[in-house]
Structures are given as C-alpha cells and as structure tokens.
Motif scaffolding. Structure first.
Motif, PDB file in Angstrom:
ATOM      1  N   PRO A 126       0.742  -1.325   0.042  1.00  0.00           N
ATOM      2  CA  PRO A 126       0.100  -0.084   0.012  1.00  0.00           C
ATOM      3  C   PRO A 126       0.899   1.309   0.237  1.00  0.00           C
ATOM      4  CG  PRO A 126      -0.884  -1.453   1.657  1.00  0.00           C
ATOM      5  CD  PRO A 126       0.479  -2.138   1.065  1.00  0.00           C
ATOM      6  N   GLU A 127       2.064   1.145   0.493  1.00  0.00           N
ATOM      7  CA  GLU A 127       2.973   2.486   0.693  1.00  0.00           C
ATOM      8  C   GLU A 127       3.618   3.025  -0.697  1.00  0.00           C
ATOM      9  OE1 GLU A 127       5.401  -1.017   2.350  1.00  0.00           O
ATOM     10  OE2 GLU A 127       3.210  -0.055   2.698  1.00  0.00           O
ATOM     11  N   ARG A 128       3.438   2.094  -1.679  1.00  0.00           N
ATOM     12  CA  ARG A 128       3.843   2.373  -2.918  1.00  0.00           C
ATOM     13  C   ARG A 128       3.024   3.348  -3.689  1.00  0.00           C
ATOM     14  NH1 ARG A 128       8.583   1.619  -5.719  1.00  0.00           N
ATOM     15  NH2 ARG A 128       8.897  -0.546  -4.913  1.00  0.00           N
ATOM     16  N   PHE A 129       1.656   3.279  -2.926  1.00  0.00           N
ATOM     17  CA  PHE A 129       0.575   4.308  -3.748  1.00  0.00           C
ATOM     18  C   PHE A 129       0.261   5.426  -3.017  1.00  0.00           C
ATOM     19  CE2 PHE A 129      -0.369   0.053  -5.310  1.00  0.00           C
ATOM     20  CZ  PHE A 129      -1.019   0.296  -6.572  1.00  0.00           C
ATOM     21  N   ASN A 130       1.053   5.355  -1.861  1.00  0.00           N
ATOM     22  CA  ASN A 130       1.077   6.802  -0.949  1.00  0.00           C
ATOM     23  C   ASN A 130       2.194   7.703  -1.258  1.00  0.00           C
ATOM     24  OD1 ASN A 130      -1.652   5.818   0.024  1.00  0.00           O
ATOM     25  ND2 ASN A 130      -0.218   4.729   1.768  1.00  0.00           N
ATOM     26  N   LYS A 131       2.833   7.799  -2.261  1.00  0.00           N
ATOM     27  CA  LYS A 131       4.100   8.565  -2.625  1.00  0.00           C
ATOM     28  C   LYS A 131       3.775   9.823  -3.502  1.00  0.00           C
ATOM     29  CE  LYS A 131       6.734   5.781  -0.264  1.00  0.00           C
ATOM     30  NZ  LYS A 131       6.943   6.022   1.134  1.00  0.00           N
ATOM     31  N   VAL A 132       4.569  10.773  -3.380  1.00  0.00           N
ATOM     32  CA  VAL A 132       4.195  11.928  -4.329  1.00  0.00           C
ATOM     33  C   VAL A 132       5.120  12.028  -5.450  1.00  0.00           C
ATOM     34  CG1 VAL A 132       4.034  14.527  -4.391  1.00  0.00           C
ATOM     35  CG2 VAL A 132       3.265  13.176  -2.653  1.00  0.00           C
ATOM     36  N   CYS A 133       4.771  12.273  -6.581  1.00  0.00           N
ATOM     37  CA  CYS A 133       5.659  12.085  -7.730  1.00  0.00           C
ATOM     38  C   CYS A 133       6.163  13.370  -7.680  1.00  0.00           C
ATOM     39  CB  CYS A 133       4.994  11.645  -9.163  1.00  0.00           C
ATOM     40  SG  CYS A 133       6.044  12.098 -10.550  1.00  0.00           S
ATOM     41  N   TYR A 134       7.727  13.528  -7.734  1.00  0.00           N
ATOM     42  CA  TYR A 134       8.298  14.907  -7.878  1.00  0.00           C
ATOM     43  C   TYR A 134       8.153  15.476  -9.343  1.00  0.00           C
ATOM     44  CZ  TYR A 134      12.835  13.913 -10.131  1.00  0.00           C
ATOM     45  OH  TYR A 134      13.811  13.461 -11.138  1.00  0.00           O
ATOM     46  N   LYS A 152      15.339  10.225  -1.632  1.00  0.00           N
ATOM     47  CA  LYS A 152      13.799  10.426  -1.398  1.00  0.00           C
ATOM     48  C   LYS A 152      12.968  10.694  -2.460  1.00  0.00           C
ATOM     49  CE  LYS A 152      14.753   9.480   3.069  1.00  0.00           C
ATOM     50  NZ  LYS A 152      15.087   8.280   3.515  1.00  0.00           N
ATOM     51  N   PHE A 153      13.519  11.052  -3.627  1.00  0.00           N
ATOM     52  CA  PHE A 153      12.447  11.219  -4.842  1.00  0.00           C
ATOM     53  C   PHE A 153      11.846  10.241  -5.074  1.00  0.00           C
ATOM     54  CE2 PHE A 153      15.357  15.142  -5.284  1.00  0.00           C
ATOM     55  CZ  PHE A 153      14.211  16.238  -5.040  1.00  0.00           C
ATOM     56  N   HIS A 154      10.586  10.299  -5.468  1.00  0.00           N
ATOM     57  CA  HIS A 154       9.387   9.152  -5.876  1.00  0.00           C
ATOM     58  C   HIS A 154       9.150   9.668  -7.304  1.00  0.00           C
ATOM     59  CE1 HIS A 154       9.968   7.977  -1.883  1.00  0.00           C
ATOM     60  NE2 HIS A 154       9.619   6.726  -2.244  1.00  0.00           N
ATOM     61  N   PHE A 155       8.755   8.916  -8.322  1.00  0.00           N
ATOM     62  CA  PHE A 155       8.081   9.160  -9.641  1.00  0.00           C
ATOM     63  C   PHE A 155       7.574   8.224 -10.328  1.00  0.00           C
ATOM     64  CE2 PHE A 155      12.869   8.471  -9.761  1.00  0.00           C
ATOM     65  CZ  PHE A 155      12.761   7.242 -10.643  1.00  0.00           C
ATOM     66  N   HIS A 156       6.776   8.708 -11.141  1.00  0.00           N
ATOM     67  CA  HIS A 156       6.017   7.784 -12.015  1.00  0.00           C
ATOM     68  C   HIS A 156       7.072   7.090 -12.952  1.00  0.00           C
ATOM     69  CE1 HIS A 156       2.199  10.110 -10.449  1.00  0.00           C
ATOM     70  NE2 HIS A 156       1.924   8.756 -10.293  1.00  0.00           N
ATOM     71  N   VAL A 157       6.991   5.868 -13.166  1.00  0.00           N
ATOM     72  CA  VAL A 157       7.844   5.353 -14.483  1.00  0.00           C
ATOM     73  C   VAL A 157       7.553   5.881 -15.690  1.00  0.00           C
ATOM     74  CG1 VAL A 157       8.336   3.476 -15.589  1.00  0.00           C
ATOM     75  CG2 VAL A 157       8.007   2.986 -13.119  1.00  0.00           C
ATOM     76  N   THR A 158       6.362   6.119 -15.978  1.00  0.00           N
ATOM     77  CA  THR A 158       6.200   6.679 -17.576  1.00  0.00           C
ATOM     78  C   THR A 158       6.802   8.449 -17.602  1.00  0.00           C
ATOM     79  OG1 THR A 158       4.011   7.396 -16.747  1.00  0.00           O
ATOM     80  CG2 THR A 158       4.427   5.370 -18.259  1.00  0.00           C
ATOM     81  N   TRP A 159       6.983   8.789 -16.521  1.00  0.00           N
ATOM     82  CA  TRP A 159       7.575  10.416 -16.736  1.00  0.00           C
ATOM     83  C   TRP A 159       9.082  10.336 -16.828  1.00  0.00           C
ATOM     84  CZ3 TRP A 159       3.334  11.783 -18.351  1.00  0.00           C
ATOM     85  CH2 TRP A 159       2.031  12.084 -17.626  1.00  0.00           C
ATOM     86  N   GLN A 160       9.704   9.050 -16.611  1.00  0.00           N
ATOM     87  CA  GLN A 160      10.974   9.015 -16.602  1.00  0.00           C
ATOM     88  C   GLN A 160      11.854   8.806 -18.001  1.00  0.00           C
ATOM     89  OE1 GLN A 160      11.882  11.113 -14.222  1.00  0.00           O
ATOM     90  NE2 GLN A 160      13.379   9.944 -13.424  1.00  0.00           N
ATOM     91  N   LYS A 161      11.187   8.901 -19.154  1.00  0.00           N
ATOM     92  CA  LYS A 161      11.819   8.481 -20.251  1.00  0.00           C
ATOM     93  C   LYS A 161      13.145   9.051 -20.199  1.00  0.00           C
ATOM     94  CE  LYS A 161       8.763   5.965 -22.260  1.00  0.00           C
ATOM     95  NZ  LYS A 161       8.741   4.640 -22.578  1.00  0.00           N
ATOM     96  N   GLY A 162      14.185   8.212 -20.572  1.00  0.00           N
ATOM     97  CA  GLY A 162      15.627   8.773 -20.767  1.00  0.00           C
ATOM     98  C   GLY A 162      16.333   8.732 -19.429  1.00  0.00           C
ATOM     99  N   LEU A 163      15.470   8.341 -18.312  1.00  0.00           N
ATOM    100  CA  LEU A 163      16.248   8.177 -17.008  1.00  0.00           C
ATOM    101  C   LEU A 163      16.302   6.698 -16.390  1.00  0.00           C
ATOM    102  CD1 LEU A 163      15.313  11.653 -15.268  1.00  0.00           C
ATOM    103  CD2 LEU A 163      17.407  11.124 -16.666  1.00  0.00           C
ATOM    104  N   LEU A 164      15.461   5.845 -17.242  1.00  0.00           N
ATOM    105  CA  LEU A 164      15.580   4.652 -16.787  1.00  0.00           C
ATOM    106  C   LEU A 164      16.524   3.664 -17.294  1.00  0.00           C
ATOM    107  CD1 LEU A 164      11.726   4.149 -17.831  1.00  0.00           C
ATOM    108  CD2 LEU A 164      12.526   4.602 -15.231  1.00  0.00           C
ATOM    109  N   CYS A 165      16.991   2.817 -16.448  1.00  0.00           N
ATOM    110  CA  CYS A 165      18.384   2.007 -16.859  1.00  0.00           C
ATOM    111  C   CYS A 165      18.005   0.335 -16.686  1.00  0.00           C
ATOM    112  CB  CYS A 165      19.440   2.276 -15.623  1.00  0.00           C
ATOM    113  SG  CYS A 165      19.815   4.152 -15.899  1.00  0.00           S
ATOM    114  N   GLU A 166      18.893  -0.192 -17.185  1.00  0.00           N
ATOM    115  CA  GLU A 166      19.096  -1.603 -17.101  1.00  0.00           C
ATOM    116  C   GLU A 166      20.575  -1.676 -16.421  1.00  0.00           C
ATOM    117  OE1 GLU A 166      18.465  -3.726 -20.538  1.00  0.00           O
ATOM    118  OE2 GLU A 166      16.362  -3.546 -20.672  1.00  0.00           O
ATOM    119  N   GLU A 167      20.472  -2.530 -15.241  1.00  0.00           N
ATOM    120  CA  GLU A 167      22.040  -2.434 -14.752  1.00  0.00           C
ATOM    121  C   GLU A 167      22.235  -4.116 -14.663  1.00  0.00           C
ATOM    122  OE1 GLU A 167      22.224   1.425 -12.166  1.00  0.00           O
ATOM    123  OE2 GLU A 167      21.934  -0.671 -11.121  1.00  0.00           O
ATOM    124  N   ALA A 168      23.528  -4.461 -14.619  1.00  0.00           N
ATOM    125  CA  ALA A 168      23.598  -6.158 -14.518  1.00  0.00           C
ATOM    126  C   ALA A 168      23.294  -6.369 -13.102  1.00  0.00           C
ATOM    127  CB  ALA A 168      25.356  -6.148 -14.454  1.00  0.00           C
ATOM    128  N   GLY A 169      22.462  -7.493 -13.280  1.00  0.00           N
ATOM    129  CA  GLY A 169      21.805  -7.957 -12.059  1.00  0.00           C
ATOM    130  C   GLY A 169      22.801  -9.046 -11.339  1.00  0.00           C
TER     131      GLY A 169
END
Length: 189
Positions: free
Chosen positions: A113-121, A146-163
C-alpha cells in the motif's frame, strides 16, 4: 495506410531487428509501437495487429494505467481486470507477469500500500500536482534519495543494470539529479 514512426513504447529504442522487430498497432488513432520481445508477442503477425487496448475495444476513457496517470502506451491487463503499462510493471519491483513469455496478466497483488502513497516529484515540478499521487511511484535508485516518480515520466532516466546471481537484469531509474552523476548502466531512452 498508417505511417510507421516512433520507437518502442516499452524500451524507447527506435530500431527493430529481424529476430525482434518493431510491431505497430493497426488500431484507429493508436500510436503503439513495440518490439516483439518487449510486449510478449509470441508470433509476429503477417497481417494487421492490435495492441491489447485496441483489441479489447474497451472505451478509451475507461482504460488507464493502475500505476501512473498516463493513458496512452503499451498496456496489458492486470490480475484485477484493470490495465497497466508494461514499462511500469518492469520498473516497479513488486509487479510481475503471470506468464513471462506473453507478459500477461500483470500481477499487482503484491504491491505494498505504501507504494501508492508517494508523491511524484516530476508531476509536482511540471504543474501536474493533481496527478502527483495517482498510481504507484518508484523511488530513485540512489541509496538515500527520497525522490519518487511515476515510471512513465522518466523516459531517458530509466536504466538496465547488470543483476546479481539469479537476476540477469535489474530495472532501475534515477531522479534527474542522480542520473547526471550516473555511471555504469545502459540507459533506456
């Protein structure tokens, strides 16, 4: 004839390959383009192809992502009968795919539930404050940020890292400040 333009709605790459082509939705006024692998298309169609949203023929006004305020894009059904962007499911750690080959349904029952209580900066900075608390947000991957954001607003700032051992890829994203300091990840445009 529909003009074939734009990159993949999931990974944003504009290139297609013979083993993983870009497939364009033939739905009326739909701009969805996806790689076969990014959307879980088992066989590339030889004729018209429709994304799940267009295939459902559900009224456009009723279709919205359960994790972000964006209505357009590569959506799939969720385990609750709603909709979710494939990219949102990839980057929100508690979401997963019921069938990894077809990438559907998107299972959201594990989201805390806490995933839904964040504010998208990003919503707040972009005069979209009314949408800042809709859906679920991811947190900047930089420890302590502490910054939270919606995934779809982050085009260009999303990454794939080696797991790690059992994970071959880790999907993460960074706020714009930490992204500028980032080294060592493959950026998804």
């Amino acid at each position: 004839m529909k003009e074939m333009v734009g990159g993949c709605c999931v990974c944003s790459d504009e290139r297609g390959w013979s083993e993983n082509p870009l497939v364009y939705c033939d739905g009326q006024q739909c701009n969805v383009a996806v790689h076969q692998a990014c959307y879980g298309i088992l066989t590339v169609p030889s004729g018209p192809w429709f994304c799940r949203k267009c295939e459902s023929q559900e009224r456009t006004a009723r279709v919205r992502c359960e994790m972000c305020p964006l209505k357009e894009g590569a959506l799939k059904r969720t385990d609750t009968g709603g909709w979710c962007h494939v990219v949102c499911a990839l980057f929100i750690p508690e979401a997963w795919f019921g069938n990894v080959q077809t990438m559907e349904p998107i299972i959201l029952k594990g989201l805390p539930p806490e995933r839904f209580n964040k504010v998208c900066y990003i919503c707040e900075e972009s005069n979209r404050a009314a949408k800042a608390t809709s859906g679920a947000c991811m947190q900047c991957n930089k420890n302590g940020c502490k910054f939270h954001f919606h995934v779809t607003w982050q085009k260009g700032l999303l990454c794939e890292e080696a797991g790690t051992y059992m994970d071959n890829v880790k999907y993460c994203g960074y706020c714009s400040y930490h992204y500028k300091k980032l080294v060592g990840c493959t950026v998804l445009n």
